[in-house]
Design a protein around this motif. Structure first.
Motif, PDB file in Angstrom:
ATOM      1  N   ASP A  84      -1.484   7.741  -4.421  1.00  0.00           N
ATOM      2  CA  ASP A  84      -1.150   7.763  -3.004  1.00  0.00           C
ATOM      3  C   ASP A  84      -1.659   9.102  -2.467  1.00  0.00           C
ATOM      4  O   ASP A  84      -1.938  10.034  -3.230  1.00  0.00           O
ATOM      5  N   TRP A  85      -1.765   9.232  -1.172  1.00  0.00           N
ATOM      6  CA  TRP A  85      -2.455  10.361  -0.545  1.00  0.00           C
ATOM      7  C   TRP A  85      -1.798  11.706  -0.904  1.00  0.00           C
ATOM      8  O   TRP A  85      -0.672  11.958  -0.537  1.00  0.00           O
ATOM      9  N   SER A 122       1.597   4.598   8.237  1.00  0.00           N
ATOM     10  CA  SER A 122       0.381   3.916   7.801  1.00  0.00           C
ATOM     11  C   SER A 122       0.519   2.395   7.893  1.00  0.00           C
ATOM     12  O   SER A 122      -0.468   1.676   7.754  1.00  0.00           O
ATOM     13  N   ARG A 130      10.146  12.077  -0.623  1.00  0.00           N
ATOM     14  CA  ARG A 130       9.434  11.046  -1.386  1.00  0.00           C
ATOM     15  C   ARG A 130       8.405  11.585  -2.363  1.00  0.00           C
ATOM     16  O   ARG A 130       8.038  10.908  -3.320  1.00  0.00           O
ATOM     17  N   LYS A 163       0.600  -1.713  -3.737  1.00  0.00           N
ATOM     18  CA  LYS A 163       1.265  -0.411  -3.726  1.00  0.00           C
ATOM     19  C   LYS A 163       2.750  -0.566  -3.537  1.00  0.00           C
ATOM     20  O   LYS A 163       3.195  -1.650  -3.148  1.00  0.00           O
ATOM     21  N   HIS A 164       3.613   0.414  -3.754  1.00  0.00           N
ATOM     22  CA  HIS A 164       3.329   1.711  -4.345  1.00  0.00           C
ATOM     23  C   HIS A 164       3.937   1.655  -5.726  1.00  0.00           C
ATOM     24  O   HIS A 164       5.161   1.537  -5.849  1.00  0.00           O
ATOM     25  N   ALA A 192      -8.486   5.455   6.013  1.00  0.00           N
ATOM     26  CA  ALA A 192      -7.641   6.407   5.295  1.00  0.00           C
ATOM     27  C   ALA A 192      -8.427   7.277   4.331  1.00  0.00           C
ATOM     28  O   ALA A 192      -7.974   8.356   3.946  1.00  0.00           O
ATOM     29  N   LEU A 238      -5.505  -1.089   2.049  1.00  0.00           N
ATOM     30  CA  LEU A 238      -4.427  -0.477   1.261  1.00  0.00           C
ATOM     31  C   LEU A 238      -3.159  -1.301   1.464  1.00  0.00           C
ATOM     32  O   LEU A 238      -2.219  -0.907   2.144  1.00  0.00           O
ATOM     33  N   GLU A 265       7.324   5.487   7.417  1.00  0.00           N
ATOM     34  CA  GLU A 265       7.272   6.279   6.194  1.00  0.00           C
ATOM     35  C   GLU A 265       7.624   7.754   6.436  1.00  0.00           C
ATOM     36  O   GLU A 265       7.506   8.262   7.543  1.00  0.00           O
ATOM     37  N   TYR A 289       4.357   7.974  -4.806  1.00  0.00           N
ATOM     38  CA  TYR A 289       4.581   9.419  -4.675  1.00  0.00           C
ATOM     39  C   TYR A 289       5.654   9.929  -5.634  1.00  0.00           C
ATOM     40  O   TYR A 289       5.619  11.069  -6.070  1.00  0.00           O
ATOM     41  N   MET A 318      -2.184   1.146  -6.194  1.00  0.00           N
ATOM     42  CA  MET A 318      -1.918   2.531  -5.767  1.00  0.00           C
ATOM     43  C   MET A 318      -0.633   3.014  -6.437  1.00  0.00           C
ATOM     44  O   MET A 318       0.405   2.360  -6.313  1.00  0.00           O
ATOM     45  N   ASP A 375      -5.624   1.452   5.725  1.00  0.00           N
ATOM     46  CA  ASP A 375      -4.327   0.758   5.715  1.00  0.00           C
ATOM     47  C   ASP A 375      -4.466  -0.482   6.578  1.00  0.00           C
ATOM     48  O   ASP A 375      -5.419  -0.587   7.366  1.00  0.00           O
ATOM     49  N   ARG A 394      10.819   2.416   4.847  1.00  0.00           N
ATOM     50  CA  ARG A 394       9.614   1.589   4.750  1.00  0.00           C
ATOM     51  C   ARG A 394       9.906   0.138   4.444  1.00  0.00           C
ATOM     52  O   ARG A 394       8.970  -0.621   4.150  1.00  0.00           O
TER      53      ARG A 394
END
Ligand code: BGC
Length: 762
Positions: A274-275, A394, A206, A195-196, A73, A148, A477, A242, A239, A91, A162
């Motif tokens: 988070d990404w 992920s 999100r 996470k998250h 990731a 992750l 997700e 979002y 982590m 992940d 999720r």
């Protein structure tokens, strides 16, 4: 995320900069971290605070290889002149997710383990730790530095896309499972990312949605699991999520990341975003969100801030020190020579054992299961032929082969009747051929079920000893499930009804298998079949594990870590989910407050289809001899009881301790889970003594007026249950004086007014 030419330029410049080595420069690992930081240029500092960009991106001009492990990731920067190696992260919660292209070298399959909801259904933290050990070994041996995972957000609403990646509606289960997973993974010398953080319970919108939550619900429900996992698991990284929480992005929220996570809970590792999460890189740095992932996009912004002094360099240095401490811990920094050959066979066995223990027997009329005298099986439902090992996104794993239910039966020595198999195989092939999509992986999971004519069903009855019907669901997700997905379709209900009628008329049995990732409706069809087994999405060994249970090689001992409501409308957050306005929600007031899952159903006396903690076994257990070490609480109390297998086959039992606390001005749920344990495998007639110790924090509720965990004086009732409704033994003790257990910071108050659910009438 688009990259601007400026950013490309910046990335190039950095490559040149970092390739100049200087013999005298301090070295990470040899010199003090402060000295290494002091030797960094402003550019190096900023680049080190974030990843190298999208994991699939490689620098076209320099040819520099930015992707170290294909399908990972992301990674952090490396600065050879300072001895700083990259850290590579991948992940996810059900096993390592990297690319597996059999035609390419250095591209590997990983083991798909049961998804988190399935693992939580084992109620066995030792087993989860063992799964973590195996998963972590793949992380290490495939050259990754951190996984992750685990993901431990609360199952607030069954439609969250999720939920399969998460453990439970209860924070104690989520926290204990998360801690066990972290311990197992990190025992390999690799990192985890819990996470998250926090309150990421909605996938719709999100990256912008604002979860509005009272301080009490946050502390008791949404933060509690993280608190347990941080304190008992000590993850290397956390982590941030979002979503916004009470007005602020979690990654920009100092009170969440620094005041609570670091100062109150003593978290020592790094926080990564988070990404592409969050909006303001400077605010993220100030909040203590050390690492921005996947990175690159914010370089310009942070560099400018550093040069203009709109960010304090001390903040940057503080965050860098944490990142470098993390890098120093990694196998790559330590020069670990990874083999690329983890023992996938052994891991498949661990996956299979975990899968069997996570399956939940919901119904078993007339002891239909385990199967007796059955040789030929009619397998209905497309999912019988295409097992859903895990969810999408992920949380997915690139495994080599998932054992379908059909394969599981064949491996178990059963015969699958024709032409049913041919009918479904043709149906599946048609779905795949007719689709224009290139990635056909999950097409069948999301396709509607094949309607069968009555003659087609009737034609199977004679040649088969029984029928199995599999119902499948998948999600992932980025979006939530719909109410339609929660319900069974008319085709599915007709299939169950018609197959049951046809087989029952011939005196033969019908079993429904649920190969699902999240809660579904059951009450409008469950009367038709003789037995129902909730298999979950149980990883690559699903079919084998399922047949182990159906045959009786393993006695089911899974229990629900969440409630199954009668109707979606019964869910306490149903009215407000996903948020306001419904079509494009920006705010999500958590109006149900602390009344999530069984806390709501039990307190407000709303019946459920299957309650929290429910699950049948092929044997029976007797609970007896409850004793407390004292009738009066001072700082702890220990309860002991005996559990005996009084049935005919060996089995394990998940024993649950619920506590009912005195109702004072601070209202309390009817009962709350405070401890749980899984017995050993008990032979018929064998017993085991179990002990649970409660400390004052476990007795306490969060009084937001004074930001303090308070254990009210009065009588407390301990209820030892086989489920939240099946309470077998009770004992009570007194707390003579109200105890102010712990004062916390008065932070994270809601940014909007909203009315919270209460049992006290207005
Ligand atoms: C997910 C994370 C995941 C990250 C990296 C995000 O979209 O929310 O759970 O770890 O991607 O793949």
């Amino acid at each position: 995320m688009k990259k601007t030419p400026f950013l490309f330029g910046l990335c190039l410049l950095s490559v040149q900069l970092f390739s100049q080595t200087n013999g005298k420069a301090p070295q990470l690992g040899k010199d003090k971290i402060e000295a290494v930081i002091a030797a960094m240029t402003p550019e190096e500092k900023v680049y080190m605070l974030m990843g190298l960009g999208d994991a699939n991106w490689s620098n076209p001009s320099s040819g520099e290889k930015t992707v170290i492990v294909s399908g990972s990731a992301g990674r952090t920067w490396n600065i050879p002149r300072l001895g700083i190696t990259p850290a590579v992260v991948a992940d996810g919660p059900a096993g390592l997710r990297i690319d597996a292209h059999p035609e390419k070298t250095l591209s590997f399959y990983c083991t798909a383990f049961p998804t988190s909801s399935a693992l939580a259904s084992t109620w066995n933290t030792a087993l989860v730790e063992n799964v973590g050990k195996a998963m972590g070994n793949e992380v290490l041996e495939y050259g990754l530095d951190a996984l992750l995972a685990p993901a431990i957000n609360i199952h607030r609403n069954p439609l969250c896309g999720r939920n399969f990646e998460y453990y439970s509606e209860d924070p104690l289960v989520a926290g204990k499972m998360g801690a066990a997973m972290i311990r197992g993974l990190q025992s390999n010398g690799v990192g985890t990312s819990l996470k998250h953080f926090a309150a990421n319970n909605i996938e719709t919108n999100r990256t912008i949605i604002n979860a509005v939550i009272s301080q009490r619900a946050l502390r008791e429900i949404y933060l509690r699991g993280f608190e347990i996992a941080v304190k008992e698991g000590q993850p290397w990284t956390v982590m941030s999520s979002y979503n916004r929480l009470n007005g602020f992005y979690t990654s920009e929220n100092y009170d969440l990341i620094t005041t609570i996570l670091r100062n109150e809970w003593r978290f020592k590792g790094i926080v990564m975003s988070d990404w592409w999460g969050g909006a303001d890189a400077v605010a993220q740095m100030n909040a203590g969100n050390d690492l921005l992932m996947p990175g690159c996009a914010q370089r310009e912004e942070l560099l400018k801030a550093l040069k203009n002094k709109t960010i304090d360099e001390e903040v940057i240095n503080r965050n860098l020190a944490r990142i470098l401490t993390f890098v120093q811990q990694t196998p790559r920094f330590k020069g670990y020579a990874y083999s690329c050959h983890p023992d996938l066979k052994a891991h498949a066995q661990i996956s299979r054992l975990a899968a069997t223990e996570g399956m939940v027997l919901l119904k078993n009329d007339f002891n239909t299961l385990p199967l007796k005298g059955i040789k030929k099986i009619a397998l209905f439902g497309k999912t019988s032929y295409r097992f859903i090992a895990g969810g999408t996104g992920s949380g997915e794993v690139n495994y080599e082969k998932a054992i379908s239910i059909k394969d599981g039966f064949i491996n178990g020595g059963y015969q699958i009747v024709q032409p049913l198999e041919a009918i479904y195989t043709h149906f599946i092939d048609t779905i795949l051929t007719n689709s224009k999509k290139e990635n056909k992986k999950q097409l069948v999971d999301f396709h509607t079920e094949l309607p069968l004519k009555n003659e087609q069903i009737q034609a199977q009855v004679k040649g088969s000893d029984m029928a199995i019907i599999t119902i499948g669901r998948n999600a992932g997700e980025g979006s939530d499930r719909s109410i339609a997905d929660f319900s069974l379709t008319t085709t599915e209900k007709n299939l169950i009804k018609d197959v049951s009628a046809a087989y029952h008329a011939a005196g033969k049995k019908v079993v429904v298998i649920l190969n699902i990732g999240g809660v579904i409706a059951t009450t409008d069809w469950r009367d038709d079949p003789d037995a129902i087994l909730l298999a979950w999405q149980t990883g690559q060994e699903g079919g084998n594990a399922l047949v182990d249970i159906l045959k009786g090689l393993v006695n089911p001992s899974g229990k629900l870590p969440m409630s199954f409501p009668i109707a979606y409308a019964d869910v306490p957050s149903a009215k407000s989910f996903p948020g306001e306005p419904k079509e494009n929600p920006l705010n999500a007031p958590y109006e149900e407050g602390i009344y999530v899952g069984y806390r709501y159903y039990d307190t407000f006396k709303v019946p459920t289809a299957y309650e929290f903690g429910y699950g049948l076994s092929y044997t029976q257990f007797l609970y007896s001899d409850i004793t407390l070490d004292s009738k009066t609480f001072s700082d702890k109390i220990t309860v002991t009881l005996t559990v005996k297998n009084i049935g005919k086959v060996a089995g394990k039992e998940a024993v649950q301790l619920y506590l009912s606390t005195p109702q004072t001005e601070m209202e309390k749920p009817e009962q709350e889970l405070k401890a749980f344990a899984k017995t050993n495998l008990l032979k018929p007639g064998e017993s085991q003594q179990l002990s649970f110790t409660l400390d004052s924090r476990l007795l306490a509720s969060f009084h937001s007026g004074i930001s303090t965990w308070v254990a009210d004086k009065g009588t407390y009732e301990i209820r030892m249950g086989a489920s939240s409704k099946d309470i077998r033994l009770k004992a009570s003790f007194d707390v003579p004086q109200t105890i102010l257990v712990e004062k916390d910071h008065n932070v994270l108050y809601p940014n909007r007014l909203f009315k919270e659910l209460s049992i006290q009438k207005d």
